[in-house]
Scaffold this motif. Sequence first.
Motif, PDB file in Angstrom:
ATOM      1  N   THR A 224       0.844  -1.176   0.000  1.00  0.00           N
ATOM      2  CA  THR A 224       0.000   0.000   0.000  1.00  0.00           C
ATOM      3  C   THR A 224       0.889   1.238   0.000  1.00  0.00           C
ATOM      4  O   THR A 224       2.124   1.139   0.033  1.00  0.00           O
ATOM      5  CB  THR A 224      -0.934   0.011   1.216  1.00  0.00           C
ATOM      6  N   PHE A 225       0.276   2.426  -0.009  1.00  0.00           N
ATOM      7  CA  PHE A 225       1.042   3.665  -0.071  1.00  0.00           C
ATOM      8  C   PHE A 225       1.597   4.005   1.310  1.00  0.00           C
ATOM      9  O   PHE A 225       0.977   3.691   2.346  1.00  0.00           O
ATOM     10  CB  PHE A 225       0.156   4.814  -0.571  1.00  0.00           C
ATOM     11  N   ILE A 250      -9.742   0.002  -4.002  1.00  0.00           N
ATOM     12  CA  ILE A 250     -11.064   0.599  -4.116  1.00  0.00           C
ATOM     13  C   ILE A 250     -10.908   1.893  -4.910  1.00  0.00           C
ATOM     14  O   ILE A 250     -10.560   2.949  -4.383  1.00  0.00           O
ATOM     15  CB  ILE A 250     -11.674   0.869  -2.729  1.00  0.00           C
ATOM     16  N   ALA A 251     -11.068   1.806  -6.180  1.00  0.00           N
ATOM     17  CA  ALA A 251     -10.952   2.951  -7.084  1.00  0.00           C
ATOM     18  C   ALA A 251     -11.664   2.586  -8.369  1.00  0.00           C
ATOM     19  O   ALA A 251     -12.064   1.431  -8.582  1.00  0.00           O
ATOM     20  CB  ALA A 251      -9.495   3.324  -7.337  1.00  0.00           C
ATOM     21  N   GLY A 252     -11.845   3.551  -9.216  1.00  0.00           N
ATOM     22  CA  GLY A 252     -12.546   3.296 -10.461  1.00  0.00           C
ATOM     23  C   GLY A 252     -11.868   3.958 -11.641  1.00  0.00           C
ATOM     24  O   GLY A 252     -11.037   4.856 -11.488  1.00  0.00           O
ATOM     25  N   GLY A 253     -12.235   3.486 -12.824  1.00  0.00           N
ATOM     26  CA  GLY A 253     -11.725   4.095 -14.039  1.00  0.00           C
ATOM     27  C   GLY A 253     -10.236   3.886 -14.239  1.00  0.00           C
ATOM     28  O   GLY A 253      -9.673   2.810 -13.951  1.00  0.00           O
ATOM     29  N   MET A 261      -1.718  -2.132 -12.242  1.00  0.00           N
ATOM     30  CA  MET A 261      -0.514  -2.414 -13.027  1.00  0.00           C
ATOM     31  C   MET A 261       0.755  -2.103 -12.255  1.00  0.00           C
ATOM     32  O   MET A 261       1.820  -2.660 -12.538  1.00  0.00           O
ATOM     33  CB  MET A 261      -0.534  -1.620 -14.332  1.00  0.00           C
ATOM     34  N   ALA A 262       0.660  -1.213 -11.263  1.00  0.00           N
ATOM     35  CA  ALA A 262       1.828  -0.907 -10.434  1.00  0.00           C
ATOM     36  C   ALA A 262       2.071  -1.957  -9.369  1.00  0.00           C
ATOM     37  O   ALA A 262       3.160  -2.001  -8.784  1.00  0.00           O
ATOM     38  CB  ALA A 262       1.662   0.461  -9.780  1.00  0.00           C
ATOM     39  N   GLY A 263       1.073  -2.793  -9.074  1.00  0.00           N
ATOM     40  CA  GLY A 263       1.231  -3.821  -8.062  1.00  0.00           C
ATOM     41  C   GLY A 263       0.667  -3.445  -6.712  1.00  0.00           C
ATOM     42  O   GLY A 263       0.903  -4.174  -5.729  1.00  0.00           O
ATOM     43  N   VAL A 264      -0.079  -2.355  -6.617  1.00  0.00           N
ATOM     44  CA  VAL A 264      -0.698  -1.952  -5.359  1.00  0.00           C
ATOM     45  C   VAL A 264      -1.917  -2.834  -5.116  1.00  0.00           C
ATOM     46  O   VAL A 264      -2.783  -2.976  -5.987  1.00  0.00           O
ATOM     47  CB  VAL A 264      -1.101  -0.462  -5.398  1.00  0.00           C
ATOM     48  N   GLU A 265      -1.988  -3.455  -3.911  1.00  0.00           N
ATOM     49  CA  GLU A 265      -3.084  -4.366  -3.587  1.00  0.00           C
ATOM     50  C   GLU A 265      -4.055  -3.773  -2.577  1.00  0.00           C
ATOM     51  O   GLU A 265      -5.200  -4.249  -2.489  1.00  0.00           O
ATOM     52  CB  GLU A 265      -2.529  -5.694  -3.052  1.00  0.00           C
ATOM     53  N   ASN A 266      -3.656  -2.789  -1.813  1.00  0.00           N
ATOM     54  CA  ASN A 266      -4.513  -2.195  -0.796  1.00  0.00           C
ATOM     55  C   ASN A 266      -4.390  -0.680  -0.905  1.00  0.00           C
ATOM     56  O   ASN A 266      -3.349  -0.106  -0.555  1.00  0.00           O
ATOM     57  CB  ASN A 266      -4.116  -2.643   0.614  1.00  0.00           C
ATOM     58  N   ALA A 267      -5.414  -0.042  -1.405  1.00  0.00           N
ATOM     59  CA  ALA A 267      -5.393   1.406  -1.565  1.00  0.00           C
ATOM     60  C   ALA A 267      -6.799   1.915  -1.794  1.00  0.00           C
ATOM     61  O   ALA A 267      -7.705   1.167  -2.203  1.00  0.00           O
ATOM     62  CB  ALA A 267      -4.483   1.816  -2.721  1.00  0.00           C
ATOM     63  N   LEU A 268      -6.975   3.212  -1.521  1.00  0.00           N
ATOM     64  CA  LEU A 268      -8.228   3.902  -1.791  1.00  0.00           C
ATOM     65  C   LEU A 268      -7.952   5.025  -2.777  1.00  0.00           C
ATOM     66  O   LEU A 268      -6.965   5.769  -2.617  1.00  0.00           O
ATOM     67  CB  LEU A 268      -8.820   4.477  -0.497  1.00  0.00           C
TER      68      LEU A 268
END
Length: 310
Positions: A224-225, A250-253, A261-268
């Motif tokens: 995550t970030f 949890i994001a859209g578009g 594609m960056a490999g982030v698995e947990n983020a808002l």
Amino acid sequence: MATTSTLSATHLSSLSSHHHDHHHSPRVVLFLKSSKPSSGFPKFSLLHSSSISRPAAAVAKAGDIDTSFFDTVNPDADVAFDPPAPPEGFVPPPSFDDGPLETEDEIAAAYEELYGPGYSGVSVLGNDISVMDSKVKKTTGFGKVKREKVKDGFDERVVQVRRVTKVVKGGKQLHFRAIVVVGDKKGQVGVGVGKAKEVIAAVQKSAVNARRNIITVPMTKYLTFPHRSEGDYGAAKVMLRPASPGTGVIAGGAVRIVLEMAGVENALGKQLGSNNALNNARATVVAVMKMRQFRDVALERGIPMEELWK
């Protein structure tokens, strides 16, 4: 009458000799010689200047160049070659033919270093052929060229393909604009755009453009970030927040595609403002570039990482 002819001949001789002393040229000088005929009138005949001796001063001026060296050299004689003796302790270099012969692998490696890999697709130097030149193979006899997919560890994902129109003097020109995101899902991601008259060509161009704009996404061990960040591009604004393990993306578009594609698995993530896919993708990249790892901040400030939260 005889006296007059003698004076005229003497005067002409003096003028010609004076002219010859001042101008040493190979031109022919004519002199007049009088002969007394039986009728009593003088008769003149032409004489060549070679029959008259030149003055000593003229000979001296013509011999100013020293040619005594060539007087003793016979151009037809055989001159013996006498090279100087080699210095003491001189070791002649080995002959080119005396060295060991190169093996086939050494020759192939030298050829590949100069001209690239051969048509066989085998690299002696261990280079990846598909990455070096993305081998182009002709598949049909109609002149179409099929480009193999580049195997460099990056995955491609098309965000959007739109048909765009350009109005020109003769009418409208139709093209396709493709937005592609590439990433290795290990922290490397890039956004690219390309236009072409065909969809496939537009996707290929945008993929190449995305590989030229690769950035590194800072992440923690929980994928995550490290902290919050916001970024804007044009009228699009994107807000990114870290999330606890198990949350997912949890994001859209376009924001979701860039983070995956960056490999982030947990983020808002949240899009604020414009819904333009290209601007939102680039705004996500801007927000990611503002993030910094805690260790980098502590190193710049010269303090331990534990003091950052005090």
